[in-house]
Enzyme design. Structure first.
Site, PDB file in Angstrom:
ATOM      1  N   ASP A  42       3.308   9.294  -1.130  1.00 12.99           N
ATOM      2  CA  ASP A  42       2.160   8.530  -0.647  1.00 12.99           C
ATOM      3  C   ASP A  42       1.866   7.414  -1.629  1.00 12.99           C
ATOM      4  O   ASP A  42       1.910   7.627  -2.851  1.00 12.99           O
ATOM      5  CB  ASP A  42       0.928   9.436  -0.530  1.00 12.99           C
ATOM      6  CG  ASP A  42       0.045   9.094   0.653  1.00 12.99           C
ATOM      7  OD1 ASP A  42       0.134   7.949   1.143  1.00 12.99           O
ATOM      8  OD2 ASP A  42      -0.745   9.950   1.089  1.00 12.99           O
ATOM      9  N   HIS A  95       0.806  -1.223   0.000  1.00 13.58           N
ATOM     10  CA  HIS A  95       0.000   0.000   0.000  1.00 13.58           C
ATOM     11  C   HIS A  95       0.838   1.271   0.000  1.00 13.58           C
ATOM     12  O   HIS A  95       0.322   2.344  -0.310  1.00 13.58           O
ATOM     13  CB  HIS A  95      -0.935  -0.002   1.217  1.00 13.58           C
ATOM     14  CG  HIS A  95      -2.010  -1.039   1.134  1.00 13.58           C
ATOM     15  ND1 HIS A  95      -3.282  -0.748   0.682  1.00 13.58           N
ATOM     16  CD2 HIS A  95      -2.002  -2.364   1.397  1.00 13.58           C
ATOM     17  CE1 HIS A  95      -4.016  -1.848   0.698  1.00 13.58           C
ATOM     18  NE2 HIS A  95      -3.257  -2.848   1.130  1.00 13.58           N
TER      19      HIS A  95
END
Length: 463
Positions: free
Chosen positions: A366, A158
């Site tokens: 991110d 992730h």
């Protein structure tokens, strides 16, 4: 479809409609995936025990079965606070200056993953698909294979995968990458991360990239894909129309008193670019006095990982920075930054998003950033706000019609805010529609299906 076994560090049982707060985009996504395919969500309970026993706590909440285990305090210190969040997390987010390399951390990480494997093995049935998540559990698949598990098994990362030469700074980096070849499919959030993985395998391991994403090193191979996670769009749109969301929107507009609101919602973390966001907003106030009293930034930042020193430092820094900016620019009727250190349920957040003229998402790095997608989904199609998005968020690969900025540049942030405040309605609607079309098409169910289809496809080709 085969039963799905999802494994992640923390398990957050669903709490019903509305979700569990601004943290937990992963929790919301995995719950939605499990409702599509009955199965089990396995991981750490978040609780500490004096001695690890392997006892599994099974529960069923809102259609999702969870299986959790408690860890010893030393496990938490070395595996979670240590290797996962003081070694891997900063390194994979390009923060070499914050990465700590201690042998005890690595040993605790391996020990806990081995314990997870031994505890999970009896729960796995012959036809199950096993889907392991994130940087806490890189070696778990290898330990399961060592224990005799031959099921189709996938891993999804992730967070970003770092560039080849940055990864070389990790002690035993090759050992970590080799564990990924225990899986049948490995998924990354972005094409950029997938490319960095390819670079490492080809340059450091002498591997090859073949058709269908197959990556081969010696006699071992894995299918590596880009598979960006989405939100549960249908559920979120329903939350946006709920009474709680409507009331939250109404209250925020009342509280705004005619001013334009900029919204930021982030877990309190140095990777989220919160200091850079505040400085960019300050640059706007410095260069455009006409906006004084006309706009404000609402920053919601629930604290996390308080046991890690770098997280205590970022909180102290933001406290000081918001105080300095407010002290310099506030007057008796207006405070330029409203800084809140708590989370809110998703339905209330949806209403707050809708009340905001601008969504400001500025991570320095991110993996994806689901807040960007939630902000778009919450907007009024007839009068949408504008998303300002860091180029270094994974979401920037999909949401290309957001205002994309370099979060390291206060000038770019300030200019983007000014542009968004002045943007004509038709342009706002066109940009929103392009982003919303992607969010609707590539939602969490699309993500789950893309990954599990790849996993089942590999198994079929082998069988």
């Amino acid at each position: 479809m085969s039963r799905l076994i999802i494994v992640s560090n923390r398990v957050q049982p669903p709490t019903g409609e509305g979700g569990s707060g601004s943290q937990g985009g992963l929790a919301v996504a995995l719950s939605a995936a499990l409702r599509e395919s009955s199965g089990i969500w396995f991981g750490w309970s978040g609780e500490v025990t004096d001695q690890f026993t392997g006892h599994i706590n099974l529960q069923r909440n809102f259609g999702v079965t969870t299986a959790t285990v408690d860890l010893e305090e030393q496990d938490v210190d070395e595996y979670y606070n240590g290797y996962a969040n003081r070694t891997l997390w900063p390194l994979f987010h390009y923060r070499m200056d914050l990465a700590e390399f201690e042998s005890g951390f690595a040993e605790g990480y391996e020990r806990v993953n081995q314990r997870f494997a031994e505890t999970l093995e009896p729960l796995i049935e012959s036809d199950d698909l096993v889907w392991i998540h994130d940087y806490h559990m890189f070696p778990l698949g290898q330990y399961l294979r060592d224990g005799g598990i031959t099921n189709r098994m996938g891993f999804f990362l992730h967070i970003p995968w770092p560039p080849y030469r940055l990864l070389l700074s990790l002690p035993n980096h090759r050992q970590l990458v080799e564990t990924l070849f225990a899986y049948d499919v490995v998924g990354f959030q972005t094409i950029d991360s997938l490319g960095s993985f390819h670079d490492y395998v080809t340059q450091e391991m002498g591997g090859t990239i073949g058709e269908g994403g197959r990556v081969t090193v010696g006699d071992r191979s894995v299918v590596a894909i880009s598979c960006p996670i989405g939100i549960d769009t249908t559920n979120f749109l329903e939350a946006t129309e709920s009474a709680a969301a409507r009331y939250a929107c109404y209250r925020m507009r009342q509280s705004s008193n005619g001013r334009d609101m900029i919204i930021g919602v982030d877990r309190l973390d140095y990777s989220k670019g919160l200091e850079e966001r505040f400085l960019g907003y300050e640059r706007l106030l410095q260069t455009d006095e006409a906006l004084h009293g006309e706009v404000f930034l609402l920053q919601i930042a629930p604290p996390s990982r308080g046991d890690v020193q770098s997280y205590r430092e970022i909180r102290a820094s933001l406290d000081a920075l918001s105080g300095r900016i407010n002290g310099a620019y506030a007057d008796v009727e207006w405070v330029p930054i409203r800084y809140v250190n708590r989370g809110y349920p998703r339905d209330r957040l949806a209403g707050i998003y809708r009340a905001a003229k601008i969504g400001l998402v500025t991570p320095l790095r991110d993996g994806m950033n689901l807040v960007a997608k939630e902000y778009i989904a919450a907007q009024d199609p007839e009068n949408p706000g504008v998303l300002i998005l860091s180029r270094f968020a994974g979401a920037a690969e999909q949401l290309t019609q957001a205002l994309l900025i370099n979060p390291y540049s206060p000038e770019e942030i300030a200019d983007a805010i000014k542009l968004a405040l002045e943007m004509p309605l038709e342009e706002r609607k066109a940009r929103w529609r392009a982003c919303m079309d992607n969010i609707a098409a590539e939602d969490v169910l699309w993500w789950r299906k893309r990954f599990t289809d790849a996993l089942e496809g590999v198994a079929q080709s082998v069988g």
